[in-house]
Scaffold this motif. Structure first.
Motif, mmCIF file in Angstrom:
data_model
loop_
_atom_site.group_PDB
_atom_site.id
_atom_site.type_symbol
_atom_site.label_atom_id
_atom_site.label_comp_id
_atom_site.label_asym_id
_atom_site.label_seq_id
_atom_site.Cartn_x
_atom_site.Cartn_y
_atom_site.Cartn_z
ATOM 1 N N GLN A 146 0.798 -1.224 0.000
ATOM 2 C CA GLN A 146 0.000 0.000 0.000
ATOM 3 C C GLN A 146 0.829 1.271 0.000
ATOM 4 O O GLN A 146 1.913 1.318 0.556
ATOM 5 C CB GLN A 146 -0.918 0.005 1.214
ATOM 6 N N SER A 147 0.247 2.320 -0.600
ATOM 7 C CA SER A 147 0.929 3.606 -0.646
ATOM 8 C C SER A 147 0.630 4.419 0.601
ATOM 9 O O SER A 147 1.326 5.384 0.908
ATOM 10 C CB SER A 147 0.459 4.420 -1.850
ATOM 11 N N ASN A 148 -0.467 4.071 1.294
ATOM 12 C CA ASN A 148 -0.848 4.780 2.521
ATOM 13 C C ASN A 148 -1.062 3.736 3.595
ATOM 14 O O ASN A 148 -0.753 2.577 3.380
ATOM 15 C CB ASN A 148 -2.132 5.574 2.249
ATOM 16 N N LEU A 157 -15.476 0.533 10.175
ATOM 17 C CA LEU A 157 -14.954 1.807 9.682
ATOM 18 C C LEU A 157 -13.566 1.558 9.130
ATOM 19 O O LEU A 157 -12.843 0.673 9.615
ATOM 20 C CB LEU A 157 -14.834 2.824 10.819
ATOM 21 N N LEU A 158 -13.185 2.356 8.153
ATOM 22 C CA LEU A 158 -11.818 2.256 7.655
ATOM 23 C C LEU A 158 -11.185 3.645 7.702
ATOM 24 O O LEU A 158 -11.700 4.596 7.103
ATOM 25 C CB LEU A 158 -11.810 1.709 6.233
ATOM 26 N N LEU A 159 -10.133 3.753 8.493
ATOM 27 C CA LEU A 159 -9.413 5.026 8.605
ATOM 28 C C LEU A 159 -8.201 4.947 7.689
ATOM 29 O O LEU A 159 -7.328 4.093 7.872
ATOM 30 C CB LEU A 159 -8.959 5.241 10.053
ATOM 31 N N LEU A 208 -12.069 8.926 6.639
ATOM 32 C CA LEU A 208 -12.780 7.831 7.296
ATOM 33 C C LEU A 208 -13.910 7.399 6.365
ATOM 34 O O LEU A 208 -14.656 8.236 5.861
ATOM 35 C CB LEU A 208 -13.363 8.341 8.620
ATOM 36 N N GLN A 209 -14.013 6.101 6.121
ATOM 37 C CA GLN A 209 -15.075 5.624 5.233
ATOM 38 C C GLN A 209 -15.661 4.344 5.782
ATOM 39 O O GLN A 209 -15.128 3.742 6.711
ATOM 40 C CB GLN A 209 -14.526 5.405 3.826
ATOM 41 N N GLU A 210 -16.795 3.951 5.181
ATOM 42 C CA GLU A 210 -17.397 2.690 5.634
ATOM 43 C C GLU A 210 -16.477 1.548 5.204
ATOM 44 O O GLU A 210 -15.903 1.578 4.104
ATOM 45 C CB GLU A 210 -18.815 2.536 5.076
ATOM 46 N N PHE A 211 -16.313 0.563 6.080
ATOM 47 C CA PHE A 211 -15.522 -0.621 5.735
ATOM 48 C C PHE A 211 -16.481 -1.663 5.164
ATOM 49 O O PHE A 211 -17.562 -1.880 5.712
ATOM 50 C CB PHE A 211 -14.822 -1.163 6.994
ATOM 51 N N LEU A 212 -16.100 -2.254 4.050
ATOM 52 C CA LEU A 212 -16.955 -3.265 3.417
ATOM 53 C C LEU A 212 -16.428 -4.638 3.835
ATOM 54 O O LEU A 212 -15.457 -5.140 3.257
ATOM 55 C CB LEU A 212 -16.899 -3.110 1.888
HETATM 56 N N1 LIG Z 1 -13.811 0.626 2.317
HETATM 57 C C1 LIG Z 1 -13.138 -0.525 2.229
HETATM 58 N N2 LIG Z 1 -13.689 -1.681 2.606
HETATM 59 C C2 LIG Z 1 -13.006 -2.860 2.527
HETATM 60 N N3 LIG Z 1 -11.727 -2.959 2.128
HETATM 61 C C3 LIG Z 1 -11.117 -1.833 1.741
HETATM 62 C C4 LIG Z 1 -11.780 -0.560 1.764
HETATM 63 N N4 LIG Z 1 -10.913 0.391 1.345
HETATM 64 C C5 LIG Z 1 -9.763 -0.253 1.077
HETATM 65 N N5 LIG Z 1 -9.877 -1.591 1.312
HETATM 66 C C6 LIG Z 1 -8.793 -2.599 1.164
HETATM 67 O O1 LIG Z 1 -7.578 -1.956 1.508
HETATM 68 C C7 LIG Z 1 -6.621 -2.057 0.450
HETATM 69 C C8 LIG Z 1 -5.815 -0.751 0.369
HETATM 70 O O2 LIG Z 1 -6.665 0.351 0.177
HETATM 71 P P1 LIG Z 1 -6.275 1.553 -0.774
HETATM 72 O O3 LIG Z 1 -7.297 2.620 -0.606
HETATM 73 O O4 LIG Z 1 -6.039 1.024 -2.156
HETATM 74 O O5 LIG Z 1 -4.909 2.044 -0.119
HETATM 75 P P2 LIG Z 1 -3.537 2.618 -0.717
HETATM 76 O O6 LIG Z 1 -3.784 4.024 -1.192
HETATM 77 O O7 LIG Z 1 -2.645 2.580 0.470
HETATM 78 O O8 LIG Z 1 -3.070 1.704 -1.837
HETATM 79 C C9 LIG Z 1 -7.451 -2.333 -0.789
HETATM 80 O O9 LIG Z 1 -6.762 -3.102 -1.728
HETATM 81 C C10 LIG Z 1 -8.658 -3.091 -0.253
HETATM 82 O O10 LIG Z 1 -8.390 -4.475 -0.235
#
Ligand SMILES: Nc1ncnc2c1ncn2[C@@H]1O[C@H](COP(=O)(O)OP(=O)(O)O)[C@@H](O)[C@H]1O
Ligand SMILES: O=P(O)(O)O[C@H]1O[C@H](CO)[C@@H](O[C@H]2O[C@H](CO)[C@@H](O)[C@H](O)[C@H]2O)[C@H](O)[C@H]1O
Length: 466
Positions: A146-148, A157-159, A208-212
């Motif tokens: 990941q880049s972040n 939730l996903l921070l 912050l977004q909903e986690f799926l």
């Molecule tokens: N809202 C979400 N719900 C479920 N999984 C997520 C969600 N957002 C990101 N992910 C998982 O996290 C990983 C990294 O997220 P991403 O936004 O692509 O980060 P980065 O910018 O660090 O590459 C994704 O490949 C996915 O598997």
């Protein structure tokens, strides 16, 4: 607490410790450049404890200078400080300094809860449910390439904490918020963001977004399909685990997101001048790739003529906001639908460039490359004992083409025109993406470099592609 009193909490030799730790992080962008120094540019409190009471949490923005004297970079580094760390925090330790142990705060439930509270305090919408009560929060960092840094909080939730900061509002937040606003079900709902300052400009620090929870990663699904094919040796259509119907649906999803981005943020027509500029951008990217991998010179003449042809195009297509770095890992499949994530664009590009109106075919090209990556990923696994040039390569190519075609057909079912009809532009954009990937892989995952490099052979020649 004032910034001066927060700086009193910074352990001595912190900057030296960070200079040794930062370059090894996956999200550190400039892997090929030697760091000459790290300076804490900003600091604020995440959690206001004394060391005896609990973890001290500090949100740092550090400036990184390089030996080459070139462009400085800024990174966000949330740190925790404790006198002793529990076992589960040991992998997150950055350094031990004068009896204080410094670690990545994103691994600490309590500090994550405090960060989420900071985001929700900034949010203008309804307060979030009790997930931000530090005592009960359970958080886990997502691993992977990941880049972040993304942290799942209470599995709902996903921070997302942006690591390399560039002054300005991050397109990830801007686009996902805009899509949420027009009622798109193709992105996770944005619940808030944290904005700070960098070089005098409002800058996105976190979202912050909903986690799926039940979402499957498109990249992993595609790899499973390729594995099935290579294990039983049939054609992609006959092998179990065929992915083409999913690729078709993904094409539909991407076309819908493009239409929703037009609805939310407008569009204009591509001009002749846009085409000339794009052609020059493509050549400049190829120059960078050539510097990193001189062996690409074998395809230089053919590649340059693919890019030169773009400058001759009359324009006329749509210019709009796009995803900007679309690949299978940016698509997640929930039980109901494909959802797109990570609208940040190519992390290495300047924000202004990422926020420009561009041809949506750029995203299509990203997906074309991603099917090619998935098809050839198996070749990187030594235990598979398969090689480029073997008959397996023909099967892999068939898999890629079948899914590229299905994706384009799905896209056309919404948009009306099949992206493959834009022969010159789509080929050039796909080759352009391969040039970006060549540089990206050389610095981040050198053993993967062979995948984009071999794509030059097909893409720069006149052969039919998909
Ligand atoms: N809202 C979400 N719900 C479920 N999984 C997520 C969600 N957002 C990101 N992910 C998982 O996290 C990983 C990294 O997220 P991403 O936004 O692509 O980060 P980065 O910018 O660090 O590459 C994704 O490949 C996915 O598997
Ligand atoms: O997901 P990020 O925003 O961090 O994007 C960067 O990393 C990606 C890899 O994780 C990289 O994508 C490349 O590898 C993928 C397989 O891992 C492949 O599906 C993509 O087609 C390929 O471009 C992306 O380029 C980079 O910006």
């Amino acid at each position: 607490m004032t910034s001066t009193s927060v700086s009193a909490l910074l352990p001595p030799r912190l900057e030296t410790a960070l200079a040794m730790w930062l370059p090894w992080q996956r999200w550190f962008a400039s892997k090929g450049r030697a760091v000459s120094g790290v300076t804490v540019a900003q600091q604020s409190l995440i959690a206001d404890h004394s060391l005896e009471e609990g973890p001290v949490g500090l949100l740092l923005v550090v400036r990184v200078d390089f030996v080459d004297g070139g462009e400085r970079e800024y990174y966000q580094v949330p740190i925790g400080i404790r006198t002793a760390v529990p076992r589960e925090l040991e992998p997150a330790v950055i350094a031990g300094l004068n009896g204080a142990i410094l670690y990545d705060a994103l691994s600490d439930h309590e500090l994550v809860a405090a960060l989420v509270r900071r985001v929700t305090d900034d949010a203008e919408q309804e307060p979030l449910p009790d997930a931000t009560d530090s005592a009960s929060v359970v958080s886990r960092m997502l691993g992977g390439e990941q880049s972040n840094s993304s942290v799942v909080v209470d599995e709902r939730l996903l921070l997302k904490v942006f690591r390399r900061l560039r002054s300005g509002i991050n397109p990830d937040v801007e686009l996902q918020e805009s899509l949420t606003r027009v009622g798109s079900l193709r992105v996770p709902r944005v619940l808030g963001s944290m904005t700070g300052h960098l070089q005098g400009e409002a800058t996105t620090y976190a979202m912050l977004q909903e986690f799926l929870p039940a979402a499957a990663d498109g990249w992993r699904m595609a790899l499973a399909s390729v594995r099935d094919l290579l294990a039983n040796g049939w054609s992609p259509a006959a092998a179990g685990g065929d992915f083409a119907s999913e690729s078709w649906r993904l094409g539909v999803a991407v076309a819908e997101v493009h239409a929703q981005l037009v609805e939310a943020l407008g569009h204009r027509s591509l001009t002749r001048e846009d085409m000339r500029r794009l052609s020059a951008e493509m050549s400049a990217q190829f120059d960078r790739a050539l510097r990193v991998v001189p062996a690409l010179s074998r395809t230089e003449e053919a590649t340059r003529s693919v890019f030169a042809a773009v400058a001759e195009l009359p324009g006329g297509g749509t210019a709009q906001r796009i995803h900007g770095d679309l690949h299978l890992g940016q698509a997640v499949r929930t039980p109901d639908r494909w959802v797109l994530i990570d609208f940040e664009g190519e992390p290495a590009a300047p924000l202004q460039q990422r926020r420009a109106l561009q041809s949506p075919l750029r995203d299509v090209a990203g997906m074309m490359r991603s099917f090619d990556y998935a098809a050839h990923h198996q070749f990187l696994q030594p235990e598979q004992n398969i090689h480029f040039g073997s008959t397996v390569e023909i099967q892999a190519k068939e898999w890629a083409q079948r899914n590229q075609r299905a994706f384009c057909e799905g896209y056309a079912s919404v948009e009306g025109t099949d992206p493959r009809e834009h022969t010159v532009l789509l080929r050039a954009l796909t080759l352009h993406k391969a040039a970006y990937e060549t540089v990206y892989e050389a610095y981040h995952r050198p053993s993967w470099s062979v995948i984009p490099q071999r794509a030059f052979r097909d893409l720069s020649m006149g052969s039919s592609l998909w």
